[in-house]
Design an enzyme around this catalytic site. Structure first.
Site, PDB file in Angstrom:
ATOM      1  N   ASN A 222      35.459  31.010 -31.880  1.00 12.50           N
ATOM      2  CA  ASN A 222      35.422  29.735 -31.170  1.00 12.50           C
ATOM      3  C   ASN A 222      35.100  29.944 -29.694  1.00 12.50           C
ATOM      4  OD1 ASN A 222      36.222  28.692 -33.612  1.00 12.50           O
ATOM      5  ND2 ASN A 222      38.388  28.550 -33.039  1.00 12.50           N
TER       6      ASN A 222
ATOM      7  N   ASP B 133      35.946  27.410 -27.510  1.00  9.19           N
ATOM      8  CA  ASP B 133      36.638  26.263 -26.904  1.00  9.19           C
ATOM      9  C   ASP B 133      37.750  26.650 -25.941  1.00  9.19           C
ATOM     10  OD1 ASP B 133      38.227  25.698 -30.151  1.00  9.19           O
ATOM     11  OD2 ASP B 133      38.827  27.045 -28.547  1.00  9.19           O
TER      12      ASP B 133
ATOM     13  N   HIS C 269      31.939  35.049 -29.651  1.00  8.77           N
ATOM     14  CA  HIS C 269      30.761  34.195 -29.433  1.00  8.77           C
ATOM     15  C   HIS C 269      30.736  33.614 -28.031  1.00  8.77           C
ATOM     16  CE1 HIS C 269      30.375  33.504 -34.060  1.00  8.77           C
ATOM     17  NE2 HIS C 269      29.939  34.690 -33.684  1.00  8.77           N
TER      18      HIS C 269
ATOM     19  N   THR D 113      37.764  29.685 -40.979  1.00 10.01           N
ATOM     20  CA  THR D 113      36.346  29.993 -40.827  1.00 10.01           C
ATOM     21  C   THR D 113      35.646  29.921 -42.176  1.00 10.01           C
ATOM     22  OG1 THR D 113      34.699  31.568 -39.993  1.00 10.01           O
ATOM     23  CG2 THR D 113      36.660  32.522 -41.028  1.00 10.01           C
TER      24      THR D 113
HETATM   25  C1  BV8 Z   1      23.196  38.500 -34.471  1.00  8.81           C
HETATM   26  C2  BV8 Z   1      27.024  29.376 -30.765  1.00  8.81           C
HETATM   27  C3  BV8 Z   1      21.714  40.232 -34.398  1.00  8.81           C
HETATM   28  C4  BV8 Z   1      28.055  28.998 -29.852  1.00  8.81           C
HETATM   29  C5  BV8 Z   1      27.273  30.367 -32.943  1.00  8.81           C
HETATM   30  C6  BV8 Z   1      21.287  36.370 -43.024  1.00  8.81           C
HETATM   31  C7  BV8 Z   1      22.429  37.000 -43.467  1.00  8.81           C
HETATM   32  C8  BV8 Z   1      23.407  37.417 -42.580  1.00  8.81           C
HETATM   33  C9  BV8 Z   1      23.235  37.210 -41.208  1.00  8.81           C
HETATM   34  C10 BV8 Z   1      22.104  36.564 -40.781  1.00  8.81           C
HETATM   35  C11 BV8 Z   1      21.130  36.144 -41.669  1.00  8.81           C
HETATM   36  N1  BV8 Z   1      20.163  35.547 -40.940  1.00  8.81           N
HETATM   37  C12 BV8 Z   1      20.485  35.576 -39.624  1.00  8.81           C
HETATM   38  C13 BV8 Z   1      21.646  36.216 -39.520  1.00  8.81           C
HETATM   39  C14 BV8 Z   1      22.362  36.505 -38.291  1.00  8.81           C
HETATM   40  C15 BV8 Z   1      23.106  35.270 -37.785  1.00  8.81           C
HETATM   41  C16 BV8 Z   1      23.949  34.643 -38.875  1.00  8.81           C
HETATM   42  O1  BV8 Z   1      24.995  35.133 -39.218  1.00  8.81           O
HETATM   43  N2  BV8 Z   1      23.427  33.535 -39.453  1.00  8.81           N
HETATM   44  C17 BV8 Z   1      24.133  32.902 -40.539  1.00  8.81           C
HETATM   45  C18 BV8 Z   1      24.253  31.394 -40.276  1.00  8.81           C
HETATM   46  C19 BV8 Z   1      23.361  33.165 -41.826  1.00  8.81           C
HETATM   47  N3  BV8 Z   1      23.976  35.766 -36.748  1.00  8.81           N
HETATM   48  C20 BV8 Z   1      23.523  35.826 -35.500  1.00  8.81           C
HETATM   49  O2  BV8 Z   1      22.443  35.415 -35.137  1.00  8.81           O
HETATM   50  C21 BV8 Z   1      24.469  36.501 -34.517  1.00  8.81           C
HETATM   51  N4  BV8 Z   1      23.720  37.484 -33.809  1.00  8.81           N
HETATM   52  O3  BV8 Z   1      23.351  38.720 -35.641  1.00  8.81           O
HETATM   53  O4  BV8 Z   1      22.419  39.245 -33.697  1.00  8.81           O
HETATM   54  C22 BV8 Z   1      20.713  40.806 -33.522  1.00  8.81           C
HETATM   55  C23 BV8 Z   1      20.392  42.125 -33.721  1.00  8.81           C
HETATM   56  C24 BV8 Z   1      19.452  42.691 -32.928  1.00  8.81           C
HETATM   57  C25 BV8 Z   1      18.840  41.932 -31.918  1.00  8.81           C
HETATM   58  C26 BV8 Z   1      19.173  40.606 -31.726  1.00  8.81           C
HETATM   59  C27 BV8 Z   1      20.115  40.026 -32.536  1.00  8.81           C
HETATM   60  C28 BV8 Z   1      25.002  35.483 -33.530  1.00  8.81           C
HETATM   61  C29 BV8 Z   1      26.020  34.628 -34.212  1.00  8.81           C
HETATM   62  C30 BV8 Z   1      26.623  33.631 -33.219  1.00  8.81           C
HETATM   63  C31 BV8 Z   1      25.933  32.338 -33.392  1.00  8.81           C
HETATM   64  N5  BV8 Z   1      26.516  31.336 -32.520  1.00  8.81           N
HETATM   65  N6  BV8 Z   1      27.558  29.358 -32.149  1.00  8.81           N
HETATM   66  C32 BV8 Z   1      28.408  27.559 -30.111  1.00  8.81           C
HETATM   67  O5  BV8 Z   1      27.555  26.678 -29.865  1.00  8.81           O
HETATM   68  O6  BV8 Z   1      29.527  27.343 -30.572  1.00  8.81           O
HETATM   69  S1  BV8 Z   1      27.869  30.416 -34.527  1.00  8.81           S
HETATM   70  C33 BV8 Z   1      28.761  29.019 -34.956  1.00  8.81           C
HETATM   71  O7  BV8 Z   1      29.256  29.288 -36.285  1.00  8.81           O
HETATM   72  C34 BV8 Z   1      30.006  28.819 -34.128  1.00  8.81           C
HETATM   73  O8  BV8 Z   1      30.047  29.592 -32.974  1.00  8.81           O
HETATM   74  C35 BV8 Z   1      31.148  29.246 -35.043  1.00  8.81           C
HETATM   75  O9  BV8 Z   1      31.986  30.094 -34.362  1.00  8.81           O
HETATM   76  C36 BV8 Z   1      30.442  30.000 -36.100  1.00  8.81           C
HETATM   77  C37 BV8 Z   1      31.176  30.115 -37.407  1.00  8.81           C
HETATM   78  O10 BV8 Z   1      31.526  28.826 -37.855  1.00  8.81           O
HETATM   79  P1  BV8 Z   1      33.093  28.568 -38.197  1.00  8.81           P
HETATM   80  O11 BV8 Z   1      33.887  28.883 -36.991  1.00  8.81           O
HETATM   81  O12 BV8 Z   1      33.450  29.286 -39.446  1.00  8.81           O
HETATM   82  O13 BV8 Z   1      33.122  27.002 -38.389  1.00  8.81           O
HETATM   83  P2  BV8 Z   1      32.676  26.169 -39.671  1.00  8.81           P
HETATM   84  O14 BV8 Z   1      32.585  24.743 -39.258  1.00  8.81           O
HETATM   85  O15 BV8 Z   1      31.495  26.833 -40.309  1.00  8.81           O
HETATM   86  O16 BV8 Z   1      33.894  26.341 -40.698  1.00  8.81           O
HETATM   87  C38 BV8 Z   1      35.152  25.767 -40.375  1.00  8.81           C
HETATM   88  C39 BV8 Z   1      36.110  26.191 -41.479  1.00  8.81           C
HETATM   89  O17 BV8 Z   1      37.415  25.712 -41.146  1.00  8.81           O
HETATM   90  C40 BV8 Z   1      35.780  25.631 -42.841  1.00  8.81           C
HETATM   91  O18 BV8 Z   1      35.870  26.665 -43.802  1.00  8.81           O
HETATM   92  C41 BV8 Z   1      36.859  24.563 -43.082  1.00  8.81           C
HETATM   93  O19 BV8 Z   1      37.212  24.493 -44.448  1.00  8.81           O
HETATM   94  C42 BV8 Z   1      37.996  25.111 -42.273  1.00  8.81           C
HETATM   95  N7  BV8 Z   1      38.941  24.128 -41.753  1.00  8.81           N
HETATM   96  C43 BV8 Z   1      38.704  22.833 -41.410  1.00  8.81           C
HETATM   97  N8  BV8 Z   1      39.845  22.277 -40.929  1.00  8.81           N
HETATM   98  C44 BV8 Z   1      40.804  23.249 -40.975  1.00  8.81           C
HETATM   99  C45 BV8 Z   1      40.231  24.417 -41.495  1.00  8.81           C
HETATM  100  N9  BV8 Z   1      40.929  25.559 -41.658  1.00  8.81           N
HETATM  101  C46 BV8 Z   1      42.229  25.541 -41.319  1.00  8.81           C
HETATM  102  N10 BV8 Z   1      42.852  24.455 -40.809  1.00  8.81           N
HETATM  103  C47 BV8 Z   1      42.179  23.302 -40.625  1.00  8.81           C
HETATM  104  N11 BV8 Z   1      42.820  22.221 -40.112  1.00  8.81           N
END
Ligand code: BV8
Ligand code: ZN
Length: 256
Positions: free
Chosen positions: A102, A104, A129, A201
């Site tokens: 996060n 935040d 992040h 997450t």
């Molecule tokens: C990198 C920006 C390499 C800041 C964010 C294919 C396979 C694997 C990886 C990749 C791929 N293709 C591309 C990649 C790499 C990519 C990636 O992982 N993509 C994914 C989407 C496929 N990763 C990257 O690009 C990272 N960098 O790999 O660099 C590299 C190498 C060499 C040279 C250059 C680069 C960078 C990753 C960071 C991206 N930035 N955000 C912002 O604006 O916030 S990511 C974004 O998603 C957020 O930051 C957040 O932190 C992140 C994860 O999301 P979650 O936190 O899990 O949130 P979400 O809404 O998804 O889920 C919430 C969960 O909470 C749910 O499960 C829900 O059920 C639950 N919930 C809801 N309420 C509650 C609860 N749980 C408990 N209590 C509750 N009350």
């Protein structure tokens, strides 16, 4: 109390070292929107349109408009019970590393509030992040306190006091490297932890999502707290369906 909660409490109480990995779900009860769930940010916006360096290069005003809106929203949110008990446990036992995806700032805020006049360091999170509450110069990299952003035109966007470069939010966008020191510390913590507690997450974003696998690979216990199943559910030894604010205090609160 369910058997899963009992087993999780025991594992956490007996643990020599604990790493906690949190995502947007831990802040949902504080009023911060998640990304992928119902009402999530990515439902209304496309991540590739807003959370990439290419998007910022192409239309910095729109990207800043989104982050300025999020910054204002988050600044009005408060840490919830989950943030608080994680900070209190980290300060009390000294053996908890909080890793958050996060941006935040709520874990850091909970740490400072829990510490009062004492040193909050043991409860300060590794923000893999980055942070919405910090600016960074897109030209010279200088970091600075967040400014109030006027995104009404490109001419009013914030600029670096040092070099005049365009400022950006100090977060990690898709396709950007994480800070190697921060993710290195998070990986080291995960690799040596007896327990990895994963809270709120979707476990879709790497490399953060692979941290629990590092704990499991060396024989540690993975515990998941999430109202929904995720790709980590089958990896977790204990998966608890529930909200962070309800479950985390039971798992690691004072009485745990
Ligand atoms: C990198 C920006 C390499 C800041 C964010 C294919 C396979 C694997 C990886 C990749 C791929 N293709 C591309 C990649 C790499 C990519 C990636 O992982 N993509 C994914 C989407 C496929 N990763 C990257 O690009 C990272 N960098 O790999 O660099 C590299 C190498 C060499 C040279 C250059 C680069 C960078 C990753 C960071 C991206 N930035 N955000 C912002 O604006 O916030 S990511 C974004 O998603 C957020 O930051 C957040 O932190 C992140 C994860 O999301 P979650 O936190 O899990 O949130 P979400 O809404 O998804 O889920 C919430 C969960 O909470 C749910 O499960 C829900 O059920 C639950 N919930 C809801 N309420 C509650 C609860 N749980 C408990 N209590 C509750 N009350
Ligand atoms: Zn600069």
């Amino acid at each position: 109390m369910t058997d899963a909660i009992e087993r999780a409490r025991t594992a956490l109480s007996d643990a020599g070292a604990v790493v906690v990995l949190t995502g947007a779900g831990v802040s949902a009860e504080s009023g911060v929107p998640t990304f992928r769930g119902a009402g999530g940010l990515w439902k209304e916006f496309r991540p590739e349109d807003l959370a990439t360096p290419e998007a910022f290069a192409r239309h910095p005003r729109v990207v800043w408009e989104w982050y300025a809106w999020r910054r204002t929203l988050v600044s009005a949110c408060l840490p919830n019970a989950a943030h608080r008990v994680m900070a209190e446990r980290a300060l009390r036992r000294g053996n908890v590393t909080i890793v958050t995806q996060n941006v935040d700032g709520l874990h850091a805020r909970a740490a400072r509030e829990a510490a009062g006049d004492a040193d909050p360091t043991a409860a300060l999170p590794l923000e893999v992040h980055g942070s919405l509450l910090r600016d960074r110069c897109s030209r010279c990299g200088a970091r600075s306190e967040p400014v109030t952003v006027d995104a009404t035109s490109e001419a009013t966007l914030p600029r670096c006091a040092r070099c005049g470069g365009l400022l950006r939010p100090d977060v990690v966008w898709f396709g950007e490297m994480l800070d190697q020191g921060v993710i290195g510390s998070a990986d080291a913590a995960a690799t040596t932890a007896d327990v990895c507690l994963v809270v709120g997450t979707s476990a879709l974003v790497h490399p953060a999502a692979s941290l629990p696998l590092r704990t499991r690979a060396q024989g540690g216990v993975v515990i998941e707290v999430n109202p929904e199943e995720t790709p980590l559910t089958r990896v977790a030894e204990i998966s608890i369906r529930g909200l962070a604010g309800d479950v985390v205090p039971v798992l690691i609160g004072e009485t745990a």
